[in-house]
Motif scaffolding. Sequence first.
Motif, mmCIF file in Angstrom:
data_model
loop_
_atom_site.group_PDB
_atom_site.id
_atom_site.type_symbol
_atom_site.label_atom_id
_atom_site.label_comp_id
_atom_site.label_asym_id
_atom_site.label_seq_id
_atom_site.Cartn_x
_atom_site.Cartn_y
_atom_site.Cartn_z
ATOM 1 N N GLN A 105 45.968 41.582 51.948
ATOM 2 C CA GLN A 105 47.023 42.248 52.299
ATOM 3 C C GLN A 105 48.259 41.978 51.300
ATOM 4 N N ALA A 106 48.598 43.376 50.698
ATOM 5 C CA ALA A 106 49.452 43.368 49.632
ATOM 6 C C ALA A 106 50.983 42.701 49.948
ATOM 7 N N GLY A 107 51.471 42.912 50.944
ATOM 8 C CA GLY A 107 52.909 42.378 51.390
ATOM 9 C C GLY A 107 52.947 40.800 51.411
ATOM 10 N N ARG A 108 51.860 40.251 52.072
ATOM 11 C CA ARG A 108 51.732 38.954 52.043
ATOM 12 C C ARG A 108 51.558 38.086 50.716
ATOM 13 N N SER A 109 50.627 38.763 49.708
ATOM 14 C CA SER A 109 50.267 38.467 48.647
ATOM 15 C C SER A 109 51.420 38.404 47.613
ATOM 16 N N ALA A 110 52.325 39.606 47.480
ATOM 17 C CA ALA A 110 53.572 39.416 46.762
ATOM 18 C C ALA A 110 54.642 38.743 47.108
ATOM 19 N N ALA A 111 54.774 38.079 48.520
ATOM 20 C CA ALA A 111 55.752 37.104 48.951
ATOM 21 C C ALA A 111 55.075 35.864 48.676
ATOM 22 N N ALA A 112 53.893 35.722 48.610
ATOM 23 C CA ALA A 112 53.294 34.439 48.318
ATOM 24 C C ALA A 112 53.444 33.964 46.734
ATOM 25 N N LEU A 113 53.374 35.012 46.019
ATOM 26 C CA LEU A 113 53.541 35.064 44.363
ATOM 27 C C LEU A 113 54.923 35.099 43.911
ATOM 28 N N GLY A 114 55.865 35.578 44.797
ATOM 29 C CA GLY A 114 57.328 35.717 44.432
ATOM 30 C C GLY A 114 57.280 36.930 43.503
ATOM 31 N N ILE A 115 56.696 38.112 43.703
ATOM 32 C CA ILE A 115 56.596 39.199 42.770
ATOM 33 C C ILE A 115 56.884 40.549 43.491
ATOM 34 N N HIS A 116 57.246 41.479 43.020
ATOM 35 C CA HIS A 116 57.230 42.882 43.614
ATOM 36 C C HIS A 116 55.827 43.345 43.669
ATOM 37 N N ARG A 117 55.721 44.236 44.879
ATOM 38 C CA ARG A 117 54.450 44.841 45.166
ATOM 39 C C ARG A 117 53.854 45.589 43.948
ATOM 40 N N GLN A 118 54.738 46.415 43.495
ATOM 41 C CA GLN A 118 54.164 47.314 42.117
ATOM 42 C C GLN A 118 53.691 46.198 40.961
ATOM 43 N N THR A 119 54.491 45.200 40.734
ATOM 44 C CA THR A 119 53.746 44.101 40.058
ATOM 45 C C THR A 119 52.479 43.590 40.514
ATOM 46 N N LEU A 120 52.222 43.324 41.752
ATOM 47 C CA LEU A 120 51.090 42.941 42.278
ATOM 48 C C LEU A 120 49.995 44.164 41.812
ATOM 49 N N TYR A 121 50.072 45.295 42.270
ATOM 50 C CA TYR A 121 49.101 46.288 42.063
ATOM 51 C C TYR A 121 48.849 46.475 40.464
ATOM 52 N N TYR A 122 49.766 46.071 39.593
ATOM 53 C CA TYR A 122 49.621 46.473 38.236
ATOM 54 C C TYR A 122 48.796 45.233 37.790
ATOM 55 N N ARG A 123 48.824 44.076 38.358
ATOM 56 C CA ARG A 123 47.958 42.878 37.945
ATOM 57 C C ARG A 123 46.664 43.007 38.379
ATOM 58 N N LEU A 124 46.436 43.675 39.768
ATOM 59 C CA LEU A 124 45.249 43.803 40.338
ATOM 60 C C LEU A 124 44.333 44.994 39.386
ATOM 61 N N THR A 125 44.965 45.863 39.026
ATOM 62 C CA THR A 125 44.249 46.725 38.321
ATOM 63 C C THR A 125 43.579 46.257 36.971
ATOM 64 N N ARG A 126 44.599 45.254 36.385
ATOM 65 C CA ARG A 126 43.998 44.508 34.948
ATOM 66 C C ARG A 126 43.107 43.649 35.477
ATOM 67 N N VAL A 127 42.925 42.993 36.788
ATOM 68 C CA VAL A 127 41.947 42.123 37.000
ATOM 69 C C VAL A 127 40.595 42.989 37.200
ATOM 70 N N GLU A 128 40.596 44.255 37.710
ATOM 71 C CA GLU A 128 39.500 45.099 37.889
ATOM 72 C C GLU A 128 38.939 45.512 36.504
ATOM 73 N N ARG A 129 40.045 45.662 35.720
ATOM 74 C CA ARG A 129 39.328 45.927 34.114
ATOM 75 C C ARG A 129 38.752 44.928 33.487
ATOM 76 N N LEU A 130 39.254 43.625 33.730
ATOM 77 C CA LEU A 130 38.554 42.571 33.010
ATOM 78 C C LEU A 130 37.140 42.065 33.469
ATOM 79 N N THR A 131 37.151 42.354 35.093
ATOM 80 C CA THR A 131 35.880 41.776 35.693
ATOM 81 C C THR A 131 34.910 42.939 35.764
ATOM 82 N N GLY A 132 35.260 44.322 35.897
ATOM 83 C CA GLY A 132 34.246 45.319 36.091
ATOM 84 C C GLY A 132 34.125 45.457 37.599
ATOM 85 N N LEU A 133 34.990 44.590 38.339
ATOM 86 C CA LEU A 133 34.611 44.836 40.103
ATOM 87 C C LEU A 133 35.693 45.581 40.408
ATOM 88 N N ASP A 134 35.417 46.061 41.725
ATOM 89 C CA ASP A 134 35.998 47.210 42.617
ATOM 90 C C ASP A 134 36.536 46.358 43.648
#
Length: 395
Positions: A347-376
């Motif tokens: 859940q993006a909203g809960r995750s962003a709130a828990a991390l104290g970041i903007h939702r767009q920042t969350l999406y950006y980081r998750l995209t980088r995670v997918e590139r690093l891991t090769g996971l979808d």
Amino acid sequence: MREDYQALIDEVSQLLGTPATLEGRDFSLIAFGAHESGDEEGQGADLALDAVRTRTILQRRSAPAVRAFFENYGITRATGPVRIPPDPAAGVVHGRICLPVRDRGVVYGYIWLLDDGALDLADPRLTAAMTVAERTGVQLAAHFRAEERTGELLSAALAERGGDARDEAVAGLAAALGDAAAGPLAVVAVLPWEQDEHPGASGQGPLPAALPRIAAQCVRDGALAALVRLRTPHGLDAARAAAGRLLRSAGPPLPGDGGPTAGLSTPRTGLAGLPTAWREARAAARAAAAEPPKDAIAEWDTIGPYRLLTGLAELGPVPDPAVRDLLRPVNRELARTAEVFLDCAGQAGRSAAALGIHRQTLYYRLTRVERLTGLDLDEGEDRLLLHMALKAARL
């Protein structure tokens, strides 16, 4: 047996007219004697309210720094009274006289007397007090040997594979514990646990006088196992309290070290299934080290995915290839983002709130995670692999 020690320490207090305290050789409190003293100016009362003695009574043991201070005066080797002068810089405001409590040449504890300097070490009353200390040593030695035997039985009863030997140990443990063996019990694991460094010690930790609800304890595989009597069949309050005291007895963590952690098994009735309870307690302690709660204590029923991960025979020292790059120190923030996102069920909203970041920042980081891991991260199996790999890395 606690009442016997109380009678002995009261006898010493009355003999010498000063407050006395009995501690085990690991400086765990066993008994203390109150003594009404003090002149019209209240000087005796000030002596009785020595801060170190008060803290020992309240916390049931001396702090490691206090222990080191007193041991520097040779009390572990002494056979007679030892006078220890005050040292305010070390937090010892009032002097002490230490009466070593020995049996057959082995020290089992210490009787402590607050000292105003008026008592001569050759005073006949001190000779009489040393006689009481010798009687105390005989009792402590017998108590210690009984503890040691019970600990050996517990260690054998916890074995995964034991056959007849384990069955015999369980029967012996039941006989040693009496009615307590049939009541509600839980196993507490504290790890890591260092063996007692004193000669003649079994490494079993504090005496039951300091932890009255511990029915038996032993050191096994680098961890302390404690069998705790519960107050009710479903409540772990007594086990949690015992775990907290055991953690405090292990001393403060070293710099850069999280320190020992404790795990609690599910409650049991009787001694059946002790190996399973031991696995649960150890797993919970490992989970507490992986994701430390405030009190460093975790219960098996509440550790979530670690119930599965700690049960795997070999996690291996090398992380899953998919997360190897993600777990590099330079990517710590990305790994934490992925873990929180998965902990929050995606859940993006809960995750962003828990991390104290903007939702767009969350999406950006998750995209980088997918590139690093090769996971979808839109695929359930990929999410599961990443989540378990991150949790396994904590262990």
